[in-house]
Structures are given as structure tokens and as C-alpha cells.
Scaffold this motif. Sequence first.
Motif, PDB file in Angstrom:
ATOM      1  N   SER A  54     -30.740  70.005-111.158  1.00  0.00           N
ATOM      2  CA  SER A  54     -31.356  70.373-112.436  1.00  0.00           C
ATOM      3  C   SER A  54     -32.849  70.086-112.321  1.00  0.00           C
ATOM      4  N   GLU A  55     -33.582  70.432-113.359  1.00  0.00           N
ATOM      5  CA  GLU A  55     -35.023  70.195-113.340  1.00  0.00           C
ATOM      6  C   GLU A  55     -35.315  68.698-113.393  1.00  0.00           C
ATOM      7  N   GLY A  56     -36.147  68.220-112.471  1.00  0.00           N
ATOM      8  CA  GLY A  56     -36.414  66.799-112.375  1.00  0.00           C
ATOM      9  C   GLY A  56     -37.644  66.362-113.148  1.00  0.00           C
ATOM     10  N   ILE A  57     -37.857  65.044-113.165  1.00  0.00           N
ATOM     11  CA  ILE A  57     -39.016  64.425-113.808  1.00  0.00           C
ATOM     12  C   ILE A  57     -39.961  63.978-112.697  1.00  0.00           C
ATOM     13  N   PHE A  58     -41.158  64.541-112.682  1.00  0.00           N
ATOM     14  CA  PHE A  58     -42.104  64.262-111.601  1.00  0.00           C
ATOM     15  C   PHE A  58     -43.395  63.661-112.162  1.00  0.00           C
ATOM     16  N   PRO A  59     -44.068  62.818-111.357  1.00  0.00           N
ATOM     17  CA  PRO A  59     -43.707  62.411-110.007  1.00  0.00           C
ATOM     18  C   PRO A  59     -42.413  61.590-110.014  1.00  0.00           C
ATOM     19  N   MET A  60     -41.622  61.724-108.947  1.00  0.00           N
ATOM     20  CA  MET A  60     -40.312  61.085-108.852  1.00  0.00           C
ATOM     21  C   MET A  60     -40.300  60.089-107.695  1.00  0.00           C
ATOM     22  N   VAL A  61     -39.925  58.865-108.013  1.00  0.00           N
ATOM     23  CA  VAL A  61     -39.699  57.844-106.994  1.00  0.00           C
ATOM     24  C   VAL A  61     -38.192  57.667-106.859  1.00  0.00           C
ATOM     25  N   PRO A  62     -37.585  58.249-105.824  1.00  0.00           N
ATOM     26  CA  PRO A  62     -36.127  58.152-105.689  1.00  0.00           C
ATOM     27  C   PRO A  62     -35.684  56.748-105.268  1.00  0.00           C
ATOM     28  N   GLY A  63     -34.372  56.622-105.089  1.00  0.00           N
ATOM     29  CA  GLY A  63     -33.813  55.391-104.561  1.00  0.00           C
ATOM     30  C   GLY A  63     -32.954  54.629-105.541  1.00  0.00           C
ATOM     31  N   HIS A  64     -31.619  54.635-105.306  1.00  0.00           N
ATOM     32  CA  HIS A  64     -30.718  53.862-106.167  1.00  0.00           C
ATOM     33  C   HIS A  64     -29.717  53.052-105.338  1.00  0.00           C
ATOM     34  N   GLU A  65     -30.134  52.692-104.139  1.00  0.00           N
ATOM     35  CA  GLU A  65     -29.357  51.781-103.299  1.00  0.00           C
ATOM     36  C   GLU A  65     -30.310  50.654-102.886  1.00  0.00           C
ATOM     37  N   ILE A  66     -30.464  49.686-103.772  1.00  0.00           N
ATOM     38  CA  ILE A  66     -31.570  48.730-103.694  1.00  0.00           C
ATOM     39  C   ILE A  66     -31.041  47.314-103.492  1.00  0.00           C
ATOM     40  N   THR A  67     -31.606  46.607-102.522  1.00  0.00           N
ATOM     41  CA  THR A  67     -31.324  45.181-102.384  1.00  0.00           C
ATOM     42  C   THR A  67     -32.638  44.425-102.219  1.00  0.00           C
ATOM     43  N   GLY A  68     -32.632  43.184-102.657  1.00  0.00           N
ATOM     44  CA  GLY A  68     -33.839  42.381-102.542  1.00  0.00           C
ATOM     45  C   GLY A  68     -33.617  40.977-103.049  1.00  0.00           C
ATOM     46  N   LEU A  69     -34.713  40.294-103.349  1.00  0.00           N
ATOM     47  CA  LEU A  69     -34.688  38.914-103.815  1.00  0.00           C
ATOM     48  C   LEU A  69     -35.338  38.820-105.188  1.00  0.00           C
ATOM     49  N   VAL A  70     -34.767  37.983-106.040  1.00  0.00           N
ATOM     50  CA  VAL A  70     -35.341  37.773-107.372  1.00  0.00           C
ATOM     51  C   VAL A  70     -36.661  37.028-107.221  1.00  0.00           C
ATOM     52  N   GLU A  71     -37.709  37.625-107.795  1.00  0.00           N
ATOM     53  CA  GLU A  71     -39.036  37.027-107.731  1.00  0.00           C
ATOM     54  C   GLU A  71     -39.400  36.304-109.021  1.00  0.00           C
ATOM     55  N   ALA A  72     -38.880  36.787-110.152  1.00  0.00           N
ATOM     56  CA  ALA A  72     -39.154  36.155-111.450  1.00  0.00           C
ATOM     57  C   ALA A  72     -38.038  36.543-112.413  1.00  0.00           C
ATOM     58  N   VAL A  73     -37.815  35.712-113.424  1.00  0.00           N
ATOM     59  CA  VAL A  73     -36.788  35.990-114.423  1.00  0.00           C
ATOM     60  C   VAL A  73     -37.357  35.778-115.814  1.00  0.00           C
ATOM     61  N   GLY A  74     -36.806  36.521-116.784  1.00  0.00           N
ATOM     62  CA  GLY A  74     -37.186  36.334-118.168  1.00  0.00           C
ATOM     63  C   GLY A  74     -36.608  35.056-118.738  1.00  0.00           C
TER      64      GLY A  74
END
Length: 347
Positions: A54-74
Motif C-alpha cells: 500500500s502507499e507508505g509514509i516517507f521518509p521511512m525508516v524500516p526495521g521491526h526486528e530490534i534488539t538492544g540494551l536499555v539506556e534509560a527508563v521513565g
Amino acid sequence: MTTTVAAYAAPSAKAPLERTTIERREVGECDVLIDIKFTGICHSDIHQARDGWSEGIFPMVPGHEITGLVEAVGSGVTKFAVGDRVGVGCLIDSCRECENCEAGLEQYCHKGPIGTYNALDKNGEPAYGGYSEKIVVDENYTFRIPDGLSLDVAAPLLCAGITTYSPLKHWNAGPGKKVAIVGMGGLGHMGVKIAHALGAEVTVLSQSLRKKEDGLKLGASHYYATSDEATFTELRGTFDIILSTVSAPLNLDVYLSLLKTDGAFLNVGGPEEPVALNLFSVMAGRKTLAGSGIGGIPETQEMLDFCAEHGLGAEIELISASEINDAYERVLASDVRYRFVIDTATI
């Protein structure tokens, strides 16, 4: 305060991705700021960056397989602390009020789940995905990565893992069941691993026998080429479950012929073109033709824990951010075994 981070984005539909900067929102009361370490490249990234679905929203930053480390929390965060190993999958929010959300089926939110990218958040701002240095996500849509999984091989589980785990569990793949996985790619190779770990007898149905050795090593007992017409004669009426992971349109009638009575054909691939179906193919044998979309928040954590328990990480090829555009072309050419993962330190 917002945070400016580097990212790779598609400036417009079908345009090559390029390095840029984006703004991440201020860490709210229930948010976690994640220092992204790895992000998988999913075929759906390509579909969306190229307006395939379908029509996308641009500019688009893809990526939904993400791992990392917590840097800060609310201030209100209770589930995570700085330094925790975490992940983010295909959605970052939902209405939290509808029947499906309350049942832990946020992926089927009646008001529409909010995707990790190519979506607007609840404030109407574009959501940017994991091809970036950092991301801010509500703790309720963030996952704990078990210690038994390294962050690089865990990243693809946030889509490829849950997309195959959810339907296999729902349709009771397990001991005594014969399961066929159609396609031996990013989704398919995880389908093989998970179905085998669940106790099913697994068969791979792939265009050729080129990846047969891999399929057998990952847990398949049998491997057939769908380019060979004899395959459909030999396997007629064989399977309890067929899980199709391919994003190309299939001849559903011939695949449905491979099911036993009361068998189920489950589709998790998303072709850009419509497919045809003769309804007699499901009427004969009381067969089920179904689809499935990722998994909810509780089930995704369950999948991660299951994969850690059974040692099921994705088979990956680690790349630098500068290789993203080449990786897209290689995915389309089926030239990856079996998931590209971006080392986000190279962004």
C-alpha cells in the motif's frame, strides 16, 4: 527533550535507503530508551519501502526486528532497568481497550495496532523503525531477551520467530502431526526449527533442492522440490498443517490437495498480488484455509522463552548499514541464508 539519532531511511517509494538523522521522542513515564545493537531485515521491509502492499509514509525508516540494551527508563517503568537486554517487534502500541487487546492479541486490535514503522503513533507523528541507533518504546510493548539468546540471532525472532510460532501453536503442531513448511527463507527456516522443537514431523516444500542439506540440519525429516510435479502426486493427502511463508502467489488448489481431511493451510506470507481459489479445494476434505499475523505481546515473550529453552536462534548473515540496499536485492533473489541482520554500530 527529544534525541537526534542516525538512521537509514527510504526518502521516497522505491528509492535506495540512505543515511540520515531522525528525532526520537522524550522518554515518557512508561517508556524505555533502547540503544539498538541489531536489527533484522524482513521481506516486509522491502514490501513497505517500495509501496508493494500500500502507499507508505516517507521518509521511512524500516526495521521491526530490534534488539538492544536499555539506556534509560521513565519514572513509572517497572518491568525493565538500565542495562537490560530487550527487543521490539512489529508493533509499538494498540488501543489497549478492545476485546483483542485485553486478550493479549494486540496484533488484531480492533482500532488497528500501531506498527513499529510506516505508521502514525497516537500523537499523529510518524513511527520510525530499527534501522537506527536508538528507539523509545512503551515498556508494555518491549520484550525481555532471555540470557540464552545472543542479541544478533534473537533479532529476527521478533518477526520471523513469532510469525511462525503463533500459527503453529494455535493449530496444535506437535507430536503426531505432519507439518509442511512452504519456503526455506527468513520465515521458513524458523518455521522448520520451531515445528521440529514442538515435536512435529517436518517436511520442507521448496522450489528446488538447493537448500535441502540446510533444511535437514535445521530439523526437517523430508525435503521436496515444488518444481517437480511428482511432488504433488506423491504427497497428496499427507499433511495435517501446511505453513506457507512465501510472499509470491501460489496455486492454492494444488497445495490444498496435499492436506489430510480436516487439514489446515496457514498463510503467513503476504503476496502483493491477489490469488485465485476454487472453493471445492476446501470443501473436499473439510479443509481450512487460514492466515495469521505475528503474535500478541504475551505470546511473543512466550516464543522468545521457548526459543531460548530450545536453543533456537535465527541463522543470520551480519552486515553493515552500508550494505542494506545490496541486501534488499539479495533478499529478492533468495540469496541469503537466512536472515540479514544489521550491526547498528555501523550506522
